[in-house]
Design a protein around this motif. Sequence first.
Motif, PDB file in Angstrom:
ATOM      1  N   SER A   1      41.651 -30.774  10.775  1.00  0.00           N
ATOM      2  CA  SER A   1      42.617 -30.165  10.875  1.00  0.00           C
ATOM      3  C   SER A   1      43.423 -29.437   9.511  1.00  0.00           C
ATOM      4  O   SER A   1      42.740 -29.449   8.457  1.00  0.00           O
ATOM      5  CB  SER A   1      43.744 -31.228  11.043  1.00  0.00           C
ATOM      6  OG  SER A   1      44.151 -31.911   9.878  1.00  0.00           O
ATOM      7  N   ALA A   2      44.390 -28.342   9.771  1.00  0.00           N
ATOM      8  CA  ALA A   2      44.844 -27.565   8.610  1.00  0.00           C
ATOM      9  C   ALA A   2      45.356 -28.680   7.341  1.00  0.00           C
ATOM     10  O   ALA A   2      45.413 -28.435   6.245  1.00  0.00           O
ATOM     11  CB  ALA A   2      45.706 -26.698   8.985  1.00  0.00           C
ATOM     12  N   ASP A   3      46.114 -29.595   7.974  1.00  0.00           N
ATOM     13  CA  ASP A   3      46.796 -30.437   7.050  1.00  0.00           C
ATOM     14  C   ASP A   3      45.936 -31.265   6.203  1.00  0.00           C
ATOM     15  O   ASP A   3      46.212 -31.371   5.079  1.00  0.00           O
ATOM     16  CB  ASP A   3      47.499 -31.503   7.929  1.00  0.00           C
ATOM     17  CG  ASP A   3      48.447 -30.804   8.652  1.00  0.00           C
ATOM     18  OD1 ASP A   3      49.254 -29.806   8.259  1.00  0.00           O
ATOM     19  OD2 ASP A   3      49.208 -31.579   9.695  1.00  0.00           O
ATOM     20  N   ALA A   4      44.714 -31.664   6.876  1.00  0.00           N
ATOM     21  CA  ALA A   4      43.691 -32.550   5.757  1.00  0.00           C
ATOM     22  C   ALA A   4      43.100 -31.245   4.676  1.00  0.00           C
ATOM     23  O   ALA A   4      42.871 -31.910   3.436  1.00  0.00           O
ATOM     24  CB  ALA A   4      42.600 -32.813   6.628  1.00  0.00           C
ATOM     25  N   PHE A   5      42.869 -30.150   4.848  1.00  0.00           N
ATOM     26  CA  PHE A   5      42.383 -29.192   4.340  1.00  0.00           C
ATOM     27  C   PHE A   5      43.515 -28.829   3.179  1.00  0.00           C
ATOM     28  O   PHE A   5      43.273 -28.940   2.008  1.00  0.00           O
ATOM     29  CB  PHE A   5      41.990 -27.832   4.785  1.00  0.00           C
ATOM     30  CG  PHE A   5      40.463 -27.696   4.852  1.00  0.00           C
ATOM     31  CD1 PHE A   5      39.747 -28.178   5.741  1.00  0.00           C
ATOM     32  CD2 PHE A   5      39.972 -27.031   3.958  1.00  0.00           C
ATOM     33  CE1 PHE A   5      38.297 -28.402   5.921  1.00  0.00           C
ATOM     34  CE2 PHE A   5      38.593 -26.785   3.968  1.00  0.00           C
ATOM     35  CZ  PHE A   5      37.839 -27.644   4.756  1.00  0.00           C
ATOM     36  N   ALA A   6      44.691 -28.805   3.524  1.00  0.00           N
ATOM     37  CA  ALA A   6      45.896 -28.464   2.520  1.00  0.00           C
ATOM     38  C   ALA A   6      46.191 -29.631   1.643  1.00  0.00           C
ATOM     39  O   ALA A   6      46.407 -29.687   0.192  1.00  0.00           O
ATOM     40  CB  ALA A   6      47.320 -28.335   3.275  1.00  0.00           C
TER      41      ALA A   6
ATOM     42  N   THR B   1      37.263 -23.074   1.515  1.00  0.00           N
ATOM     43  CA  THR B   1      37.447 -21.849   2.416  1.00  0.00           C
ATOM     44  C   THR B   1      36.336 -21.476   3.235  1.00  0.00           C
ATOM     45  O   THR B   1      36.088 -21.566   4.442  1.00  0.00           O
ATOM     46  CB  THR B   1      38.056 -20.711   2.065  1.00  0.00           C
ATOM     47  OG1 THR B   1      39.303 -21.155   1.372  1.00  0.00           O
ATOM     48  CG2 THR B   1      38.330 -19.617   2.985  1.00  0.00           C
ATOM     49  N   LEU B   2      35.392 -21.341   2.510  1.00  0.00           N
ATOM     50  CA  LEU B   2      33.817 -20.959   3.202  1.00  0.00           C
ATOM     51  C   LEU B   2      33.177 -22.251   3.912  1.00  0.00           C
ATOM     52  O   LEU B   2      32.544 -21.959   5.023  1.00  0.00           O
ATOM     53  CB  LEU B   2      32.708 -20.739   1.669  1.00  0.00           C
ATOM     54  CG  LEU B   2      33.057 -19.577   1.182  1.00  0.00           C
ATOM     55  CD1 LEU B   2      31.898 -19.138   0.169  1.00  0.00           C
ATOM     56  CD2 LEU B   2      32.993 -18.271   2.010  1.00  0.00           C
TER      57      LEU B   2
ATOM     58  N   SER C   1      45.826 -19.653   5.395  1.00  0.00           N
ATOM     59  CA  SER C   1      45.503 -20.971   5.096  1.00  0.00           C
ATOM     60  C   SER C   1      45.784 -21.277   3.623  1.00  0.00           C
ATOM     61  O   SER C   1      45.536 -20.450   2.739  1.00  0.00           O
ATOM     62  CB  SER C   1      44.329 -21.510   5.441  1.00  0.00           C
ATOM     63  OG  SER C   1      42.994 -21.093   4.720  1.00  0.00           O
ATOM     64  N   PRO C   2      46.191 -22.543   3.064  1.00  0.00           N
ATOM     65  CA  PRO C   2      46.666 -22.725   1.784  1.00  0.00           C
ATOM     66  C   PRO C   2      45.301 -22.592   0.900  1.00  0.00           C
ATOM     67  O   PRO C   2      45.307 -22.045  -0.175  1.00  0.00           O
ATOM     68  CB  PRO C   2      47.055 -24.252   1.727  1.00  0.00           C
ATOM     69  CG  PRO C   2      47.707 -24.466   3.071  1.00  0.00           C
ATOM     70  CD  PRO C   2      46.801 -23.594   4.207  1.00  0.00           C
TER      71      PRO C   2
END
Length: 404
Positions: free
Chosen positions: A111-116, A136-137, A159-160
């Motif tokens: 999810s985007a939260d895990a990446f953030a 990102t890559l 995305s962050p």
Amino acid sequence: MDTATVIARLDEARGADSRTRDRICDETAAELLAAGIAPFFEVSSADLRTDPYFMCADRYWRSRFLEQPTARTAFECARWMSDHVRDESWGVVAEQWALGNGFLNRGTVESADAFAEAVGETGAGAETERIAFFFTLFHAGKLRANFCFDELHAFLAFSPSSVAAGSLRKEPVFVALQSFAAFGSRTLTVTYASELLKQAWSAAGRTRHTTDICLNGVAFAPPFEGQGELLRSYAEEAVEAYPDDHMFHARLATGLHMCSWHDAALESIDTALALLAASPTASLSVLQDQYLTKRDAIQEGRLRALRDAEQQRRWEQQAEANAQLERSLHTSSVRAVEVVAVFTAAIAFAVGSLQVTLTGKLPLSDRLWLLAAQGAGLALFALLIVGGTWLITRSHREQDRGTQ
């Protein structure tokens, strides 16, 4: 593990044949992984054929990503690269590992939260940009492999991790990913995607991965006018720059297939299959299935084109035969009218002549003049009929000559 022993084994692998070198690198990476030790040597290239140090590190991190394909692993890999990969090789190594492991682990998308959350631990400075760029890559590699075009476009834009990449967002590979997302999107225009494609393609620092992503975007975009020619022209440049790269020969085969150049496409896909067999790639079976599927499609298109050409030839022959029959019928009907006119005049002249010669009391000379006048009138009548028929059918004859 003993450091000197590892270095000695990898140095030995440098002078060994390819099979022995692969075995030594696989064994060394497995031992490092089992011991819980990250590679402690320096990586100076991204050569998967002859550089045993990169090959060993590549196998080690591939195993790490397969065990845990998460942002946490990407963070640890990026931090390791900061200490062990030379600056001049960092970009190409980052592309190789981030995009490659993203493709191999495309079934697990965080999810985007895990990446953030992972990006928040990177700190600040130039190292932060590199780590965020690697994040990102890696995630973009998953989205690209799953053909999530609109999601990829949003991730690259907002995305962050993408924002934290800072100046590295101008790298050709980043622009190429934007182009890929735009080509596949149903909301973005082909013109916008083409502008991004030109920007990435003409960049001085264009890498092999950048080239591949550019071609990938055009190949998998929804159909648009000039798609086949665009892909063919770019793929030809890629093959010229990387003549031993199976992927670019496969992309060229796709472009040629779209242009209906089936024989050339078949030759290109066969070249891609031959090069793939000798390639040290981790996804050989997946790519081989894709290439074989494309080869079947090219063969089917080639056979369909042959059948269509034969059918077209038959249609043209039938059309010519029908036109010839129509011309023959038309000519026959005209000749019939002319014959009837002449025959009618002849019958009328014969009947009139009998009446003049068998009845009446006119002198012979008068009868001859009367017969001559009657014959001339009937001849004129026949000529008028024949001439009128010729004038009426003249435009039709000229049209027939124009279509021949």
